[in-house]
Design a protein around this motif. Structure first.
Motif, PDB file in Angstrom:
ATOM      1  N   LYS A 226      26.007 -35.932 -11.548  1.00  0.00           N
ATOM      2  CA  LYS A 226      24.968 -34.912 -11.307  1.00  0.00           C
ATOM      3  C   LYS A 226      25.082 -33.773 -12.326  1.00  0.00           C
ATOM      4  N   GLU A 241      12.970 -30.098 -12.260  1.00  0.00           N
ATOM      5  CA  GLU A 241      13.938 -31.107 -11.821  1.00  0.00           C
ATOM      6  C   GLU A 241      15.353 -30.531 -11.834  1.00  0.00           C
ATOM      7  N   ARG A 244      15.932 -28.377  -8.728  1.00  0.00           N
ATOM      8  CA  ARG A 244      16.207 -29.175  -7.525  1.00  0.00           C
ATOM      9  C   ARG A 244      17.640 -29.703  -7.538  1.00  0.00           C
ATOM     10  N   LEU A 245      18.091 -30.133  -8.710  1.00  0.00           N
ATOM     11  CA  LEU A 245      19.437 -30.700  -8.798  1.00  0.00           C
ATOM     12  C   LEU A 245      20.513 -29.622  -8.631  1.00  0.00           C
ATOM     13  N   ARG A 247      20.210 -26.988  -6.800  1.00  0.00           N
ATOM     14  CA  ARG A 247      20.260 -26.679  -5.368  1.00  0.00           C
ATOM     15  C   ARG A 247      21.062 -27.736  -4.609  1.00  0.00           C
ATOM     16  N   VAL A 248      20.973 -28.985  -5.068  1.00  0.00           N
ATOM     17  CA  VAL A 248      21.794 -30.050  -4.465  1.00  0.00           C
ATOM     18  C   VAL A 248      23.274 -29.784  -4.742  1.00  0.00           C
ATOM     19  N   LEU A 249      23.588 -29.390  -5.976  1.00  0.00           N
ATOM     20  CA  LEU A 249      24.982 -29.096  -6.336  1.00  0.00           C
ATOM     21  C   LEU A 249      25.518 -27.914  -5.531  1.00  0.00           C
ATOM     22  N   THR A 251      24.759 -27.159  -2.507  1.00  0.00           N
ATOM     23  CA  THR A 251      25.126 -27.618  -1.160  1.00  0.00           C
ATOM     24  C   THR A 251      26.513 -28.244  -1.164  1.00  0.00           C
ATOM     25  N   MET A 252      26.915 -28.788  -2.324  1.00  0.00           N
ATOM     26  CA  MET A 252      28.244 -29.403  -2.442  1.00  0.00           C
ATOM     27  C   MET A 252      29.327 -28.343  -2.658  1.00  0.00           C
ATOM     28  N   TYR A 259      26.851 -22.984 -11.183  1.00  0.00           N
ATOM     29  CA  TYR A 259      25.647 -23.538 -10.562  1.00  0.00           C
ATOM     30  C   TYR A 259      24.588 -22.444 -10.370  1.00  0.00           C
TER      31      TYR A 259
END
Length: 901
Positions: A226, A241, A244-245, A247-249, A251-252, A259
């Motif tokens: 990622k 894009e 969005r990615l 925001r996914v990172l 959450t991790m 980030y």
């Protein structure tokens, strides 16, 4: 190997090789001796015996046997290979490469020799040779994965990324469709990520993204996948894009600052200099408010807005951030907020905010506007923060008042004593700072960090003996002083070296500085084992990063400090050479009998003390080197523990030049590098190199007083030279005449006028006035009184500093100490130096150097216990030194027992 021997001896030779590889050296030595009884001139056996002896620390015999073996069998690739291995073990890599190349002339397809050669070429950064050797290995053994990967990495390091990608794709073409098997998925995924990073690095982001998506199923490290994907999306400008990615990172890992930075870049809300428009600040505030609701336990999402918010919004956010941390009792709160003090106006807001919290806690027991009562410790942590706040702003009186109040509130918190020690250090009372640091250490004898802080304070106070005894409390029993060296404890060696330098013990200082340089050489050597390991384990991205780190290793701050310290020692040795034994005898003969007797007694006592210390260390070492089985491990004894041989050199400037070259190569953007280059080259009469140093100084900071000093001194020296006679001198003179007009400071001006112009531009600065005064005395020695007056007329104007809630003295303690030394030495005016000292004692009332009325030196003087100050103003130890008891506590602190702050 061993082909010229009969079958029985040939088998014994194979046993020697096997014993060497399995580290059964005695067994191998026995087999070699058996062969040599019959074939005493067998070259390969002699070489292998030498290699075995080398592993048993018998180096002189090893070299002798290997050279004899090579002499007896000059056309044996084994002998040349062994000779190369011998050189490699002694880090003589260039000689080892020569031996390997000779071996390859005899046996050009020997894979083992080619592999060893490639490792050395990678170590020495012989990249073209590395590519060539790796290609040869791949040609000889194309079914071996490591050869394909090594060839690709070689091209990458040789700046040929597209070729590296082609090689990796060719390797993938040799694999089966169902590759990789389960046990190799991780390694294969790393190789794919490495290939994609190459495509990204060399300008093929679209292709990299396509490959990444195609190979997703084969990659095990999903986080790296990622992060690689979002990095490529940013380069392609596909910010939606990317957002969005990111925001996914988040959450991790919602505490990863990178980030948040990436998310801001995707939204067009990132600024390199940290400056934003009002509209951007509003959008950022909205973003982080939403993120804070989503990640309410993240500290990063609450801390980052403090960097861009202003005025009332900053005040509100800072209060919301600070309150829970004060309640919780987080000692690192000030360290966290410290960068904000460089933002205009924010230090004032933070000071006012915490003062308001303090007043509310004292009056109501809670925060303003809150009905809930806070625990008593909250007030203590608030005072703790305020003490550090005022220390940062230079208000040492208020800082000490606050920290004393905190200690009175809760006298058992170690951090309070450590911070008070730091405040006293900044205020100039180094002896009292060391005493307080030791008090903090004694409160928790099992805390290594507090112990290290105490050692650092002692070294700053030039209490080296006591610092050494304290430092070794956390080393292994036995050879404790060598343990500090083995642990590569560089901060200790640097601080110790600086202390010895201040005290004029150049040998010991050089010993410490060169120890740090040796550590960096060891770090460079440590990469050798990774050249084969990383290719085998496929950690390719990390491997390349490590090589790049090694290439810039000598630009690290610790190495720069050590190299600068060593150069200063050599300059001092050149300016004040050591006296020979005959000169010392002559001086001794001129002394009166009574003084001669006292001097001899002093020397005898010093020798006895040194012998006693050496005996104690030997006993400790011997006790530590005995294992449970009773075997004794003998460590090599340092033949020069005090660095006496290091200062007995014929050409100090040649030694200084070695370290200067490293600084010029790796720290060319540092002002001190070129200041030292100027000093060294002027002493070596290298006029053009000194001119080059001045050009760098002017480029880096033309307004720095030291740069101005070097510029004017250089051309003053040039003007005093005789007319050139030789062709070389005329050539140098021509260069100087051509370069002089390029300096804007001298354009159409005399040196005196240039110095006056510099003074008019910087007349408010103390250090600039001091530089102008020194140059006035150099240019016109008859104007010494005017030069002294220029310094003494300096005004210590009060300036406004953010957060200080009032004006603060513009003079700095270290600058005033430098000026005092200038008055006493260069300008040689003791009366002016004395007046300056009295004047500074008023401004720096805690300074030992100036004898401030609040310093520990003044307290000691009142009790007839004052001791001689060291070069940096620290009180010295008693003749016997303060001792440590068995539990590590100080037994004596006579000079500080009556200290009152």
């Amino acid at each position: 190997m061993g082909a010229s021997l009969p079958p029985k001896e040939a088998n014994l030779f194979k046993l020697i090789v096997k014993s060497y590889e399995t580290k059964q050296y005695k067994k191998g030595l026995k087999a070699a001796d058996t062969i040599l009884k019959k074939f005493s001139d067998h070259g390969e056996t002699l070489a292998m015996k030498g290699l075995t002896l080398n592993c048993m620390d018998r180096k002189s015999e090893a070299y002798e046997l290997v050279r004899l073996g090579l002499k007896n069998d000059l056309k044996s690739h084994v002998c040349w290979h062994v000779y190369g291995l011998l050189y490699r073990s002694d880090r003589e890599y260039r000689e080892a490469i020569k031996c390997y190349r000779n071996a390859l002339r005899i046996d050009p397809d020997n894979i083992e020799i080619l592999r060893d050669l490639s490792l050395l070429q990678a170590q020495m950064r012989d990249l073209e040779g590395f590519v060539e050797t790796r290609q040869q290995l791949l040609t000889l053994k194309p079914n071996h994965r490591m050869n394909w990967i090594g060839f690709a990495v070689a091209h990458h390091l040789n700046s040929n990324g597209s070729k590296a990608v082609d090689i990796l794709e060719a390797y993938e073409g040799t694999l089966d469709d169902d590759y990789p098997p389960e046990n190799e998925r991780c390694e294969h995924g790393e190789m794919l990520l490495y290939k994609i990073s190459l495509l990204e690095e060399y300008g093929f982001p679209e292709r990299a993204l396509e490959e990444l998506h195609k190979e997703e199923s084969k990659m095990v490290d999903k986080l790296a996948y990622k992060e690689q994907e979002v990095s490529i999306l940013l380069k392609l400008g596909r910010f939606e894009e990317g957002e969005r990615l990111f925001r996914v990172l988040l959450t991790m890992n919602p505490d990863n600052y990178r980030y948040y930075e990436g998310l801001q870049r995707c939204l067009g809300l990132y600024s390199e200099n940290g400056l934003y428009t009002a509209d951007e600040i509003d959008r950022l505030e909205t973003l982080y408010r939403a993120l804070a609701q989503q990640y309410n336990r993240s500290s990063a999402v609450k801390r980052i807005p403090l960097d861009f918010l202003r005025d009332d919004k900053f005040r509100e956010a800072a209060e919301n951030y600070i309150r829970p941390l004060l309640t919780k009792g987080v000692p690192s709160l000030f360290s966290d907020l410290h960068p904000l003090y460089d933002h205009p106006g924010k230090a004032d807001i933070l000071g006012e905010l915490v003062l308001k919290l303090e007043q509310s806690l004292k009056s109501t027991g809670g925060y303003p506007g809150s009905v809930e009562k806070e625990p008593p410790s909250t007030l203590m942590w608030t005072l703790f923060y305020l003490a550090q706040h005022y220390d940062r702003c230079g208000k040492y009186d208020i800082a000490l008042t606050k920290i004393d109040e905190a200690i009175e509130h809760t006298p058992t918190v170690i951090d309070l004593y450590s911070v008070k020690s730091r405040i006293l250090k900044h205020a100039g009372d180094l002896a009292a700072a060391a005493a307080l640091a030791d008090e903090a250490r004694c409160m928790d004898l099992a805390d290594r960090y507090v112990n290290s802080e105490c050692v650092k304070r002692m070294l700053q106070a030039d209490q080296v003996t006591l610092a050494e005894k304290t430092a070794v409390l956390f080393t292994k029993d036995g050879d404790q002083h060598n343990n500090l060296y083995d642990m590569q404890c560089m901060w200790y060696e640097l601080a110790s070296g600086e202390s010895y330098f201040r005290q004029g013990e150049l040998g010991r200082a050089l010993k410490k500085f060169l120890a740090v340089e040796k550590h960096y050489a060891d770090i460079t050597e440590d990469q050798f084992d990774f050249h084969s390991y990383c290719l085998r384990k496929m950690t390719l991205r990390t491997y390349v990063e490590m090589l790049k780190f090694q290439d810039r290793l000598h630009s690290h701050a610790y190495f720069r400090k050590a190299a600068c310290g060593a150069i200063r020692c050599y300059l001092k040795l050149y300016d004040s050479p050591l006296k020979s034994a005959s000169e010392e005898d002559d001086e001794m003969s001129k002394l009166p009998p009574s003084q001669k007797k006292k001097l001899k007694q002093k020397l005898r006592k010093a020798e006895a003390r040194a012998k006693k210390e050496a005996d104690v260390k030997n006993e400790e070492s011997n006790a530590a080197n005995v294992t449970k089985s009773g075997k004794r491990h003998v460590k090599p004894v340092d033949p020069d523990p005090h660095g006496e041989k290091l200062i007995q050199i014929e050409d100090p400037l040649a030694e200084a030049s070695k370290y200067l070259k490293l600084l010029l190569k790796h720290s060319s953007d540092c002002l001190e590098t070129h200041l030292l280059s100027f000093e060294v080259n002027m002493r070596k009469q290298k006029i053009l190199l000194a001119l080059q140093a001045i050009k760098y100084l002017m480029r880096l900071d033309a307004d720095d007083p030291k740069s101005h000093l070097c510029l004017i001194k250089f051309f003053h020296k040039i003007d005093s030279l005789t007319t050139p006679v030789t062709d070389t001198e005329k050539l140098i003179w021509g260069v100087l005449e051509a370069e002089r007009p390029t300096f804007s400071q001298l354009h159409g001006k005399s040196l005196i006028d240039a110095n006056n112009t510099f003074f008019e531009k910087h007349r408010e600065s103390l250090m600039h006035r001091a530089a102008v005064a020194e140059l006035l005395y150099v240019l016109e020695p008859n104007k010494k009184a005017e030069a002294v007056k220029l310094i003494l007329d300096s005004a210590n104007d009060l300036v406004s500093i953010d957060g200080a809630q009032g004006n603060v003295s513009s003079w700095k303690l270290n600058d005033c100490i430098t000026v005092h030394k200038l008055l006493g030495t260069t300008l040689a005016d003791r009366d002016a130096a004395s007046r300056w000292k009295v004047r500074c004692a008023e401004y720096f009332s805690y300074s030992i150097y100036f004898g401030g009325i609040r310093s520990s030196a003044a307290t000691s003087s009142a009790n007839n216990q004052i001791q001689k100050s060291a070069a940096n103003g620290a009180a010295g130890l008693n003749a016997d030194g303060d001792a440590l008891s068995s539990n590590g506590r100080l037994e004596k602190l006579n000079t500080l027992k009556d200290l009152r702050i």
